[in-house]
Write an enzyme that holds these catalytic residues in place. Structure first.
Site, short mmCIF file in Angstrom:
data_model
loop_
_atom_site.label_atom_id
_atom_site.label_comp_id
_atom_site.label_asym_id
_atom_site.label_seq_id
_atom_site.Cartn_x
_atom_site.Cartn_y
_atom_site.Cartn_z
N ASN A 214 0.89 -1.17 0.00
CA ASN A 214 0.00 0.00 0.00
C ASN A 214 0.93 1.22 0.00
O ASN A 214 1.63 1.47 0.97
CB ASN A 214 -0.86 -0.06 1.26
CG ASN A 214 -1.87 1.06 1.39
OD1 ASN A 214 -2.41 1.25 2.47
ND2 ASN A 214 -2.15 1.80 0.33
N CYS B 47 -5.34 6.35 8.05
CA CYS B 47 -4.72 5.34 7.19
C CYS B 47 -3.65 4.64 8.02
O CYS B 47 -2.60 5.22 8.34
CB CYS B 47 -4.10 5.97 5.95
SG CYS B 47 -3.28 4.77 4.87
N GLY B 48 -3.92 3.41 8.41
CA GLY B 48 -3.02 2.69 9.30
C GLY B 48 -1.66 2.41 8.71
O GLY B 48 -0.62 2.60 9.36
N ASN B 49 -1.61 1.94 7.47
CA ASN B 49 -0.32 1.65 6.84
C ASN B 49 0.52 2.91 6.71
O ASN B 49 1.73 2.90 6.94
CB ASN B 49 -0.53 1.02 5.46
CG ASN B 49 -0.99 -0.42 5.55
OD1 ASN B 49 -0.62 -1.15 6.46
ND2 ASN B 49 -1.81 -0.83 4.60
N GLU C 188 -10.80 -0.14 -0.56
CA GLU C 188 -10.65 1.09 0.20
C GLU C 188 -11.47 2.22 -0.40
O GLU C 188 -11.45 2.45 -1.61
CB GLU C 188 -9.18 1.50 0.25
CG GLU C 188 -8.31 0.63 1.13
CD GLU C 188 -7.01 1.31 1.50
OE1 GLU C 188 -7.07 2.45 1.99
OE2 GLU C 188 -5.96 0.70 1.26
N CYS D 164 -4.49 -2.75 3.77
CA CYS D 164 -5.21 -1.65 4.40
C CYS D 164 -5.09 -1.84 5.91
O CYS D 164 -5.64 -2.80 6.46
CB CYS D 164 -6.68 -1.63 3.97
SG CYS D 164 -7.67 -0.37 4.80
N GLY D 165 -4.36 -0.95 6.57
CA GLY D 165 -4.11 -1.11 8.00
C GLY D 165 -5.36 -0.99 8.84
O GLY D 165 -5.62 -1.84 9.71
N THR D 166 -6.16 0.04 8.59
CA THR D 166 -7.40 0.17 9.37
C THR D 166 -8.38 -0.93 8.99
O THR D 166 -9.18 -1.37 9.84
CB THR D 166 -8.04 1.55 9.18
OG1 THR D 166 -8.30 1.79 7.79
CG2 THR D 166 -7.15 2.65 9.75
#
Length: 264
Positions: free
Chosen positions: A13, A73-75, A199, A208-210
């Site tokens: 990502n 955005c976690g990543n 996403e 996708c982190g979240t």
């Protein structure tokens, strides 16, 4: 507009990160979309802008590939942790985040998830954790806000789901007034999941982190897995730990290259 940037990715990502804590860089929907374009710009799933903060180490703003500004955005947060290079706090529209970098990536402490229908948000009151709606064979999603809205569907085989077709239909459904990230999750063990995510504003990405956090929390709440959860995405694995409060997400973040650009 001339600016310096760093290209990074988290499990594939990818992001363009602009550090504007000392030198102002003006970004809007149009310029974000131009920078993110893979043919005529630098190319990325998300554009990240770091700005000065009076209460934290930085303010992090996030634009998706389509130019829409989003809350979390976690990543990208793990990438920012590596860029800052020391334990830090970052302000986002989704809340204050705590970042701890390591040699290969970072652990990010996200705010506690929100479960109420009007916190997702949904268009009207209903059971957000067993949403009584279906899109083809995708039914009974678990909805949760991880700084941004997610709908998670549990399926027998994530690879059998036509997420490229169903993702945008669900994302833009009127039941989600701020649109929604769409995840499909497959339980692969007592503490493991396989996940794919459409996403919001970016489409299919390798990670996708979240979305990984949303799937893990949904599976924990439904008593399908126990924490910590290994979430396998197309780009690799994340570890999500959650005991009912804040969320801890751990995983890699990678530098690709740095440069300068002059984009109108």
């Amino acid at each position: 507009m001339r600016f310096a940037f760093t290209k990074m990715h988290g499990l594939g990502n990818d992001f363009v990160v602009i550090d504007a804590r000392e030198t102002h860089v003006a970004i809007d929907e149009s310029s974000a979309r131009t920078i993110a374009d893979r043919h005529t710009g630098i190319g990325c799933d998300q554009l990240i802008l770091l700005e000065p903060s009076t209460t934290a180490d930085a303010v992090m703003r996030i634009w998706n590939h389509d130019g829409s500004e989003v809350e979390a955005c976690g990543n990208a947060t793990r990438a920012v942790a590596r860029l800052i290079g020391k334990p830090a706090t970052v302000e986002t529209a989704g809340g204050l985040l705590t970042l701890t970098p390591n040699d290969n990536g970072a652990t990010v402490d996200l705010a506690a998830p929100r479960f109420a229908w009007d916190q997702i948000p949904l268009a009207y009151a209903m059971d957000a954790q067993n949403l009584p709606l279906a899109w083809d064979d995708l039914a009974d999603p678990f909805c949760v806000n991880i700084g941004n809205p997610h709908a998670v569907f549990f399926v027998a085989d994530v690879d059998a789901v036509d997420l490229a077709r169903l993702g945008p239909l669900i994302e833009h459904d009127s039941v989600f007034p701020q649109r929604v990230n769409v995840g499909v999750a497959q339980v692969t063990g007592s503490a493991s999941l396989k996940v794919r995510v459409w996403e919001r504003g970016a489409g299919l990405t390798r990670a996708c982190g979240t979305g990984a956090c949303a799937a893990a929390i949904a599976a924990i709440k439904r008593k399908l897995v126990t924490s910590p959860v290994t979430v396998t995405l197309p780009g690799g694995d994340l570890t999500i730990a959650w005991d009912g409060g804040a969320i801890a997400m751990s995983g890699p973040a990678t530098f690709v290259f740095s440069g300068t650009a002059d984009i109108a």
